[in-house]
Design an enzyme around this catalytic site. Structure first.
Site, PDB file in Angstrom:
ATOM      1  N   MET A  20     -27.288  -3.743   8.875  1.00 11.58           N
ATOM      2  CA  MET A  20     -26.619  -2.448   9.031  1.00 11.58           C
ATOM      3  C   MET A  20     -26.900  -1.876  10.408  1.00 11.58           C
ATOM      4  O   MET A  20     -28.044  -1.864  10.850  1.00 11.58           O
ATOM      5  CB  MET A  20     -27.136  -1.477   7.959  1.00 11.58           C
ATOM      6  CG  MET A  20     -26.591  -0.071   8.097  1.00 11.58           C
ATOM      7  SD  MET A  20     -27.058   0.994   6.712  1.00 11.58           S
ATOM      8  CE  MET A  20     -28.680   1.521   7.233  1.00 11.58           C
ATOM      9  N   ASP A  22     -24.678   1.394  12.920  1.00 11.00           N
ATOM     10  CA  ASP A  22     -24.198   2.778  12.846  1.00 11.00           C
ATOM     11  C   ASP A  22     -23.793   3.273  11.464  1.00 11.00           C
ATOM     12  O   ASP A  22     -22.975   2.649  10.787  1.00 11.00           O
ATOM     13  CB  ASP A  22     -22.940   2.967  13.694  1.00 11.00           C
ATOM     14  CG  ASP A  22     -23.006   2.333  15.044  1.00 11.00           C
ATOM     15  OD1 ASP A  22     -24.027   1.717  15.382  1.00 11.00           O
ATOM     16  OD2 ASP A  22     -22.018   2.448  15.769  1.00 11.00           O
ATOM     17  N   TRP A  46     -26.514  -8.783  13.528  1.00  7.46           N
ATOM     18  CA  TRP A  46     -25.194  -8.207  13.774  1.00  7.46           C
ATOM     19  C   TRP A  46     -24.105  -9.284  13.719  1.00  7.46           C
ATOM     20  O   TRP A  46     -24.283 -10.378  14.237  1.00  7.46           O
ATOM     21  CB  TRP A  46     -25.186  -7.529  15.149  1.00  7.46           C
ATOM     22  CG  TRP A  46     -23.947  -6.749  15.428  1.00  7.46           C
ATOM     23  CD1 TRP A  46     -23.748  -5.436  15.162  1.00  7.46           C
ATOM     24  CD2 TRP A  46     -22.732  -7.231  16.018  1.00  7.46           C
ATOM     25  NE1 TRP A  46     -22.479  -5.070  15.535  1.00  7.46           N
ATOM     26  CE2 TRP A  46     -21.839  -6.146  16.067  1.00  7.46           C
ATOM     27  CE3 TRP A  46     -22.303  -8.466  16.499  1.00  7.46           C
ATOM     28  CZ2 TRP A  46     -20.546  -6.251  16.586  1.00  7.46           C
ATOM     29  CZ3 TRP A  46     -21.016  -8.579  17.014  1.00  7.46           C
ATOM     30  CH2 TRP A  46     -20.155  -7.486  17.054  1.00  7.46           C
ATOM     31  N   PHE A  78     -15.132  -1.923  13.588  1.00  7.12           N
ATOM     32  CA  PHE A  78     -16.177  -1.180  14.297  1.00  7.12           C
ATOM     33  C   PHE A  78     -16.217   0.280  13.807  1.00  7.12           C
ATOM     34  O   PHE A  78     -15.475   0.676  12.931  1.00  7.12           O
ATOM     35  CB  PHE A  78     -15.914  -1.219  15.807  1.00  7.12           C
ATOM     36  CG  PHE A  78     -16.526  -2.416  16.505  1.00  7.12           C
ATOM     37  CD1 PHE A  78     -17.028  -3.495  15.803  1.00  7.12           C
ATOM     38  CD2 PHE A  78     -16.587  -2.445  17.902  1.00  7.12           C
ATOM     39  CE1 PHE A  78     -17.592  -4.585  16.458  1.00  7.12           C
ATOM     40  CE2 PHE A  78     -17.150  -3.536  18.565  1.00  7.12           C
ATOM     41  CZ  PHE A  78     -17.652  -4.596  17.856  1.00  7.12           C
ATOM     42  N   SER A  79     -17.065   1.042  14.456  1.00  7.13           N
ATOM     43  CA  SER A  79     -17.315   2.422  14.009  1.00  7.13           C
ATOM     44  C   SER A  79     -16.087   3.320  14.123  1.00  7.13           C
ATOM     45  O   SER A  79     -15.160   3.044  14.882  1.00  7.13           O
ATOM     46  CB  SER A  79     -18.467   3.025  14.807  1.00  7.13           C
ATOM     47  OG  SER A  79     -19.672   2.508  14.329  1.00  7.13           O
ATOM     48  N   ARG A 143     -13.480   2.675  21.899  1.00  4.48           N
ATOM     49  CA  ARG A 143     -13.779   2.577  20.468  1.00  4.48           C
ATOM     50  C   ARG A 143     -14.398   3.835  19.854  1.00  4.48           C
ATOM     51  O   ARG A 143     -14.613   4.818  20.501  1.00  4.48           O
ATOM     52  CB  ARG A 143     -14.708   1.392  20.237  1.00  4.48           C
ATOM     53  CG  ARG A 143     -16.023   1.442  20.993  1.00  4.48           C
ATOM     54  CD  ARG A 143     -16.860   0.200  20.632  1.00  4.48           C
ATOM     55  NE  ARG A 143     -18.142   0.172  21.295  1.00  4.48           N
ATOM     56  CZ  ARG A 143     -18.360  -0.371  22.482  1.00  4.48           C
ATOM     57  NH1 ARG A 143     -17.375  -0.931  23.144  1.00  4.48           N
ATOM     58  NH2 ARG A 143     -19.565  -0.345  23.013  1.00  4.48           N
ATOM     59  N   ASP A 144     -14.692   3.699  18.568  1.00  2.84           N
ATOM     60  CA  ASP A 144     -15.438   4.693  17.774  1.00  2.84           C
ATOM     61  C   ASP A 144     -14.700   6.032  17.634  1.00  2.84           C
ATOM     62  O   ASP A 144     -15.261   7.102  17.939  1.00  2.84           O
ATOM     63  CB  ASP A 144     -16.846   4.925  18.362  1.00  2.84           C
ATOM     64  CG  ASP A 144     -17.608   3.620  18.588  1.00  2.84           C
ATOM     65  OD1 ASP A 144     -17.258   2.608  17.938  1.00  2.84           O
ATOM     66  OD2 ASP A 144     -18.534   3.599  19.428  1.00  2.84           O
ATOM     67  N   TRP A 282     -30.712  -0.742  20.348  1.00  2.00           N
ATOM     68  CA  TRP A 282     -30.055  -2.026  20.636  1.00  2.00           C
ATOM     69  C   TRP A 282     -30.940  -2.993  21.423  1.00  2.00           C
ATOM     70  O   TRP A 282     -30.679  -4.195  21.446  1.00  2.00           O
ATOM     71  CB  TRP A 282     -28.722  -1.808  21.364  1.00  2.00           C
ATOM     72  CG  TRP A 282     -27.619  -1.465  20.401  1.00  2.00           C
ATOM     73  CD1 TRP A 282     -26.873  -0.314  20.366  1.00  2.00           C
ATOM     74  CD2 TRP A 282     -27.138  -2.280  19.314  1.00  2.00           C
ATOM     75  NE1 TRP A 282     -25.973  -0.369  19.323  1.00  2.00           N
ATOM     76  CE2 TRP A 282     -26.116  -1.561  18.671  1.00  2.00           C
ATOM     77  CE3 TRP A 282     -27.479  -3.539  18.827  1.00  2.00           C
ATOM     78  CZ2 TRP A 282     -25.416  -2.058  17.564  1.00  2.00           C
ATOM     79  CZ3 TRP A 282     -26.789  -4.036  17.721  1.00  2.00           C
ATOM     80  CH2 TRP A 282     -25.777  -3.301  17.111  1.00  2.00           C
TER      81      TRP A 282
HETATM   82  C1  FRU Z   1     -22.810   1.481  18.488  1.00  2.00           C
HETATM   83  C2  FRU Z   1     -21.756   0.382  18.464  1.00  2.00           C
HETATM   84  C3  FRU Z   1     -20.387   0.999  18.455  1.00  2.00           C
HETATM   85  C4  FRU Z   1     -19.568  -0.063  17.812  1.00  2.00           C
HETATM   86  C5  FRU Z   1     -20.521  -0.634  16.800  1.00  2.00           C
HETATM   87  C6  FRU Z   1     -20.342  -2.091  16.548  1.00  2.00           C
HETATM   88  O1  FRU Z   1     -24.039   1.091  18.001  1.00  2.00           O
HETATM   89  O2  FRU Z   1     -21.938  -0.462  19.568  1.00  2.00           O
HETATM   90  O3  FRU Z   1     -19.917   1.394  19.719  1.00  2.00           O
HETATM   91  O4  FRU Z   1     -18.422   0.458  17.215  1.00  2.00           O
HETATM   92  O5  FRU Z   1     -21.813  -0.394  17.279  1.00  2.00           O
HETATM   93  O6  FRU Z   1     -21.075  -2.529  15.461  1.00  2.00           O
END
Ligand code: FRU
Length: 512
Positions: A20, A22, A46, A78-79, A143-144, A282
């Protein structure tokens, strides 16, 4: 330590199996908190990103459900974020939960997609017109998506992290999105890449007639003590531009530990703003000494806005819901000491899951603190250093730390460090940390001038492999992982450079 579940927290959310990162897409609806999260159901590193799913009615007891959105031929999931579509703007019915997420693949790049749920967030159908948004300039990191309703314009807005800026978009139906403005280029911590935005409104010092917007911006790599962390910016939004009220080049941190990332808030919670961090970094997230599952969320925090010396700051205090898991209370008599008072075994039998709460008045120009320890000599130190006006959490002797040698700062961080070294300066993460040994074995710290006076209210949460510190109602929050090879069960209170006073000391056993 052979038992791979040994470090599984007792009262923090973890997936029962798999990886797990985000917390994302969190939304409250009809008495249920939905926690979706970046999830690999096939392994403890991951990959294969899905949206995992858990629900709770009290933010503490989580029931794991089937992954809600699965990886597909367009790429990883992704997020992103979700909203309750109360007025049926998207056409899937009043109260549908709409999720916006990033599809990520080498082939298609990073594009924003939509999915809707008409069964209270249990299952989602992907919109047949996906993607709903591509970058207008071919950007690789895009993203996100964070979606929110902006009442003055009666429209949805979406913020997407676009490499080194955040981009605002606008929509009537959550499907067609128009670019509005960019924010944040050159702001805060550099070099970096922006990820996982959030945008919330908070009253200034509790005054509901004086609201400000706060943008949470998760930044990786190159943060305070290396790797990833959460910054924020306070300002005003006029439906087009977000403008900071303080100097946006000075970074402000939502948490001063090393393991607080991708933090965003639940949507649809009314006046409350509840944030949830992923408790890792990270730099070493994939190599922490855990096998069966990997990743935990930090405690839920309630955000508020205060002013200090003419600037605006966000306090991130542990949510009051956490009090409901106190199982046993021990009161410790007041301590006034110029040396140390050892409360050996004060948390014995608590299985490494407890809370310590107290007020401390450190000796003027001295140091006052606690050591949370076990009988193997492993300890995490938390101390207030009034000479340097900072509070430190030192985990150099906390237990297993060697895996921190494997930590791999991203290229961008290595470059920044190399540039500093070539000018005869220390690498940034080494210079900022206290007692730097490797990217895990170090101390993190926060400036005490965020607080008002020299008696500090301290609330510390220990849960197997984490220590979370909240000072003065969250003016300082500090979240760090630790891996003691035996549960911590003792607390030593100490003072250096004069007499310090500890009062109102409570130790709570915590459990579900
Ligand atoms: C942040 C991130 C986001 C991305 C996701 C991928 O931790 O890098 O930017 O959407 O994790 O798992």
């Amino acid at each position: 330590v052979e038992n791979t579940d040994y470090y599984r927290p007792l009262y923090h959310h973890t997936p029962s199996y798999g990886w797990m990162n985000d917390a994302n897409g969190m939304v409250y609806k009809d008495g249920e908190y939905h926690l979706y999260f970046q999830y690999n159901p096939y392994g403890s590193k991951w990959g294969n990103m899905h949206w995992g799913h858990a629900v709770s009615t009290d933010l503490m007891h989580w029931k794991e459900l089937q992954p809600a959105i699965a990886r597909d031929t367009m790429g990883h999931i992704f997020s992103g974020s979700s909203v309750v579509d109360k007025n049926n703007t998207a056409g899937y019915g009043n109260g549908a939960i709409i999720a916006l997420y990033t599809s990520a693949s080498d082939k298609n790049g990073q594009i924003q997609c939509m999915a809707y749920s008409t069964d209270n967030g249990r299952t989602f159908t992907k919109y047949e017109g996906n993607p709903v948004l591509r970058p207008f300039d071919g950007l690789k990191d895009f993203r996100d998506p964070k979606v929110f309703w902006y009442e003055p314009a009666k429209a949805w807005y979406m913020i997407v992290s676009a490499d080194k800026e955040m981009r605002f978009y606008k929509s009537d139906d959550l499907k067609k999105w128009t670019y509005i403005s960019g924010f944040g280029r050159g702001y805060g911590m550099q070099p970096c890449q922006y990820e996982c935005p959030d945008f919330v409104q908070l009253p200034v010092n509790g005054d509901k007639n004086n609201m400000k917007y706060v943008m949470l911006m998760n930044v990786n790599p190159g943060c305070l003590f290396g790797g990833s962390a959460t910054e924020y910016f306070v300002g005003d939004f006029d439906g087009k531009n977000f403008t900071c009220v303080d100097d946006p080049h000075v970074p402000k941190w939502l948490d001063y530990g090393k393991d607080h990332y991708a933090t965003v808030c639940f949507s649809n919670t009314g006046d409350r703003v509840i944030a949830l961090p992923w408790m890792s970094n990270w730099q070493y997230a994939n190599v922490t000494p855990i096998k069966q599952y990997r990743g935990a969320n930090g405690l839920p925090r309630e955000l508020s806005l205060y002013t200090k010396d003419g600037r605006y700051y966000v306090a991130a205090n542990v949510a009051p819901e956490v009090k409901a898991i106190r199982k046993e209370t021990k009161t410790v008599e007041d301590i006034k000491t110029g040396a140390s008072v050892d409360k050996k075994g004060v948390a014995a039998g608590y299985d490494g899951a407890f809370e310590i709460e107290f007020d401390v008045t450190p000796a003027a120009d001295g140091t006052a603190g606690i050591e949370v320890y076990n009988d193997k000599g492993e300890k995490t130190m938390i101390y207030f250093d009034l000479k340097q006006m900072r509070v430190v959490m030192d985990r150099t002797q906390s237990g297993l730390t060697d895996f921190g040698n494997l930590a791999e700062p991203h290229d961008i961080e290595k470059k920044a460090d190399a540039a500093r070294q070539s000018k005869g300066q220390q690498p940034m993460r080494i210079e900022n940390a206290v007692n730097y040994k490797n990217d895990f074995a170090l101390g993190t710290w926060a400036p005490l001038n965020l607080c008002e006076d020299k008696t500090y209210h301290v609330d510390v949460f220990v849960d197997k492999c984490s220590v979370e510190l909240f000072v003065d109602g969250g003016r300082i929050a500090m979240t760090n992982l630790v891996f003691p090879t035996k549960p911590y069960d003792s607390v030593k209170f100490y003072s250096e450079g004069g007499k310090s006073a500890f009062s109102q000391i409570k130790v709570y056993k915590l459990g579900m």
